[in-house]
Design an enzyme around this catalytic site. Structure first.
Site, PDB file in Angstrom:
ATOM      1  N   GLY A 126       0.819  -1.206   0.000  1.00  0.00           N
ATOM      2  CA  GLY A 126       0.000   0.000   0.000  1.00  0.00           C
ATOM      3  C   GLY A 126       0.851   1.253   0.000  1.00  0.00           C
ATOM      4  O   GLY A 126       2.037   1.226   0.337  1.00  0.00           O
TER       5      GLY A 126
ATOM      6  N   GLY B  89       2.373   4.835   1.107  1.00  0.00           N
ATOM      7  CA  GLY B  89       2.736   5.446   2.378  1.00  0.00           C
ATOM      8  C   GLY B  89       4.150   5.098   2.809  1.00  0.00           C
ATOM      9  O   GLY B  89       4.862   4.349   2.139  1.00  0.00           O
TER      10      GLY B  89
ATOM     11  N   GLU C   2      -0.744  -1.038  -6.914  1.00  0.00           N
ATOM     12  CA  GLU C   2      -1.332   0.139  -7.555  1.00  0.00           C
ATOM     13  C   GLU C   2      -0.379   1.328  -7.565  1.00  0.00           C
ATOM     14  O   GLU C   2      -0.482   2.185  -8.417  1.00  0.00           O
ATOM     15  CB  GLU C   2      -2.679   0.515  -6.915  1.00  0.00           C
ATOM     16  CG  GLU C   2      -2.575   1.169  -5.557  1.00  0.00           C
ATOM     17  CD  GLU C   2      -3.929   1.375  -4.876  1.00  0.00           C
ATOM     18  OE1 GLU C   2      -4.790   0.487  -4.982  1.00  0.00           O
ATOM     19  OE2 GLU C   2      -4.102   2.399  -4.225  1.00  0.00           O
TER      20      GLU C   2
ATOM     21  N   GLY D 267      -6.918   1.358  -2.510  1.00  0.00           N
ATOM     22  CA  GLY D 267      -7.024  -0.001  -3.032  1.00  0.00           C
ATOM     23  C   GLY D 267      -6.836  -1.068  -1.981  1.00  0.00           C
ATOM     24  O   GLY D 267      -6.776  -2.254  -2.313  1.00  0.00           O
TER      25      GLY D 267
END
Lengths: 487, 487
Positions: free
Chosen positions: A258, A260, A285, A379
């Site tokens: 993810g 970050g 993604e 996502g």
């Protein structure tokens, strides 16, 4: 076919001011942009600078920069927003009710808009590196632009000279057809290509082309902390065991991380994990800075994402050498990168962060105290739901140690116990597979910060008095998040 | 190729007693069965009747009958159970901790077992209508049998003479390959066929064939109540509007309904909905009695499911006329019927029931008071997540009106706000698409029972004092489920 000019054919060039007038009060505007790059800049800022409040509904692929999510909020022009909050200004507006926001899975937004009745798009506003009479080539993100362009009545294109024309080499645009006659997505390799660099459209839609020359307001990730590095090391150890055990990982490992700082740290640490001579593949993604080194040194066999969610430095590094990166980096629409169909097909190990996790593995990714929205789901739900093995990675505490991120019951659930296989903190890995809720709780407490373990154990004792498959003491289950005192 | 005998080749016939001895203490046993039909009966009962406690892990496709979920629990032979609780006995054992249970999405269990590390299957125990040296033909459900047979070291087949051999005409067995080289599922029509009637296996796996002659202990659904009929009528009205609006429903409507009395009533009422001359297609997991009339009168163009989850009467009706039903009924493995890939591809309208829904659209499907498991998630999460439009249908009250099923905050979340587009009760339809949480709450209160609306409105006022995107008063949010007094 490679394009070496930015403009092709007879195009309706306009100033940003003229184009902005094409966006009427009450319009539904769907823009390009994801990962804080590739979004239109001049037209939104011009709308914001104009008099009046246009009460716009603004849809984007994912995160966009201040030209949209700050300027249009501060000017009072944004009334409604999907699916993600890109800046503090729009976050605050969603929380105090000035902007009506709803958080959507980014993979599904294209279908929801084109076929699901979420919103009727009046104007698509898309940043491009090049445009023709019936096509455009997206800039550093693809996001939901193909669906938005297809759904919109009118199309305004911003061609941004700061975005290298060579980005076209990365793009693989494929938009699944309309249900029920949709074909299977024909991608059979995570790094394969099934489309081309262009988004096509009916020539009649293109009402304005605006020239711009401005950088994205990119993400600015913090440096990894010691805790981030410890999480990454724990994840790496766990992954090394998993690849040995898992028959689908004999030759390659497909990973998603993810967006970050933690995701970035996890990506960066992949090179240190003991994965034998397996191919490492990124199927996620966001392409973040942490992946650049791995591409440079050949650790990553291929990477698939919908955006170059890089810092300014990372963007400079990639832009200087797009041609080389194009050998192993593919950018796709987010309804392809995040498609359940593909995530399942490739057996992706999904790794996402969270605000907090509860004793049974329910995850809050989005709402502080259960009430205040932070950014959005993005996502994470797409990959947590369809991944073969799904991992939640988070520090055990927040607020400088004053809050435990492992709590008795999360006050907002974004991912259910059904979709979480392992929880990783700096204190270890709780592998929850095959375990009942009481057993899950036992493992999860073990990765909490040591200073909170006895309080969590005390809660478990109280909860056990009420019995049941998922024991809870509903009277005190939610007290914790607001009163997390160390024992 | 049609088979007209039950036994083919040189088979290892055994008594149930001999076969039961092949299941050692601590074994992981994966059985056929879904929707309370098509599960093995003689071997589990024989294990239950034998001395000792075998500490088995029992996996099934979905719901199975008393021969497994009651007998093995009462005998103390069941230690662990996935993914569904089929009887009151196993439910009670899961709740008091005697059986370690975890609720899984039924679509994903095959992958979780074969590739995801959930459990290592020792013995597959499958009911069939016919068997050969390296194949079997399932009985009235397919469930996860293809994955379980592939994952198991040994296979025991129960051939049940009560199950018509003609069931083979319904079956379409296709098991997706192993990631990452899995192909797209090649199904392009909801009622199409991509496999055959048989599950194949390595001949060496088949260690015992047991003959049986017993009916399933089928579901026994209650008759629809007035409330069920009012919910069905409200849904029908909403659907009639949706098909007019939705471009994907111009020619056909693909629907899924969850198992149970409400699902049955909704299916039955479909014939009354005003859907013009559109083809009606069922693409779900359970074929229930409510669909029989619609197939008989030609209302349904095709139906796809993983099980004939019929009552005894419904089973008699279908069994007498299997050949005719085979023209429009297909049975598939549940990792095909519930595949996100296909539910998305066909643009399915998903309609599932629930225990309770909160003001913002979070759904509790499984845990009474958040703690006590009822049955399990089944496929509700599969369809709620991938459906084009997703509907939760439930009575506004429970307990004879003493409890509101619309609550401030659900104490257990199975489906998040991100996955619920509309809530239907006997009081109307709350269409939540495109709405922010505060707006969602307003609509949802309108479909609550009138006697609870003022209490819900009072909660909203308290919650608003705390502000935020999803307003909640955490001090009283969970009081409601335990203290639902009428105003």
């Amino acid at each position: 076919m490679t394009v070496d000019e930015r403009f092709h054919g007879d195009l309706p060039f306009e100033t940003a001011e003229a184009a902005a007038e094409r966006v009427p009060t009450g319009a539904v505007v769907a823009t390009s942009g994801f990962g804080s790059v590739g979004y239109p800049k001049a037209v939104p800022e011009t709308i914001a600078a104009a008099d009046g409040e246009r009460e716009l509904t603004v849809l984007t692929g994912g995160s966009v920069g201040e030209e949209i999510d700050t300027a249009l909020v501060e000017s009072g022009d944004m009334a409604r927003r999907f699916p993600y909050l890109g800046t503090p200004a729009v976050r605050e507006a969603a929380n105090d009710g000035r902007v009506a926001f709803h958080d959507r899975h980014v993979s599904r937004l294209g279908d929801e808009v084109q076929y699901g009745g979420l919103a009727d798009v009046d104007v698509a506003l898309v940043e491009a590196v090049a445009v023709g009479e019936d096509w455009l080539i997206p800039s550093p993100s693809i996001g939901q632009s193909p669906a938005f362009v297809a759904a919109a009545d009118e199309l305004i294109v911003e061609v941004n000279r700061q975005q290298p024309l060579a980005l076209q080499r990365l793009h693989d645009v494929y938009r699944p057809g309309a249900p029920p006659d949709r074909d299977p997505i024909p991608l059979t390799e995570p790094g394969g290509r099934i489309g081309d660099a262009r988004i096509g459209f009916d020539a009649g839609k293109l009402v304005a082309v605006v020239e711009t020359d401005r950088r994205d307001s990119t993400y600015d990730f913090r440096e990894p902390t010691d805790v981030d590095r410890a999480i990454a090391a724990n994840f790496g150890d766990w992954l090394a065991g998993e690849v040995e055990r898992n028959p689908t990982m004999a030759e390659s490992v497909r990973l998603q991380f993810g967006v970050g700082a933690i995701g970035n740290a996890l990506m960066g640490a992949l090179g240190d994990a003991d994965l034998g001579d397996r191919d490492l593949v990124y199927f996620g993604e966001v392409f973040q800075d942490g992946l650049l080194d791995l591409v440079d040194d050949g650790t990553l066999a291929s990477t698939s994402a919908t955006t170059l969610a890089l810092t300014r430095d990372g963007q400079d590094r990639l832009f200087e050498d797009v041609e080389r990166y194009a050998d192993s980096v593919v950018l796709r629409p987010v309804d392809v990168t995040n498609a359940a169909e593909l995530v399942e097909r490739f057996g992706v190990v999904a790794v996402n962060s969270a605000l907090e996790v509860d004793l049974y593995g329910h995850v809050n990714s989005t709402h502080v105290d259960g009430t205040h929205a932070l950014n959005g789901l993005g996502g994470s739900g797409d990959f947590n739901r369809a991944g073969l093995v799904t991992v939640v990675a988070l520090p055990s505490t927040a607020g400088g140690g004053d809050l435990s991120r492992i709590v008795p019951m999360v006050p907002h659930v974004d991912h259910t116990e059904h979709d979480v296989d392992a929880v990783v903190t700096e204190h270890g890995v709780a592998d929850l597979r095959g375990l009942a809720p009481r057993e899950r709780a036992e493992r999860i407490v073990e990765v909490a910060h040591p200073e909170y373990r006895s309080a969590l154990a005390a809660y478990r004792e109280r909860a056990d008095e009420y019995g049941g498959h998922v024991p809870h003491d509903l009277e005190t289950a939610l007290e914790w998040p607001r009163d997390r005192q160390r024992e």
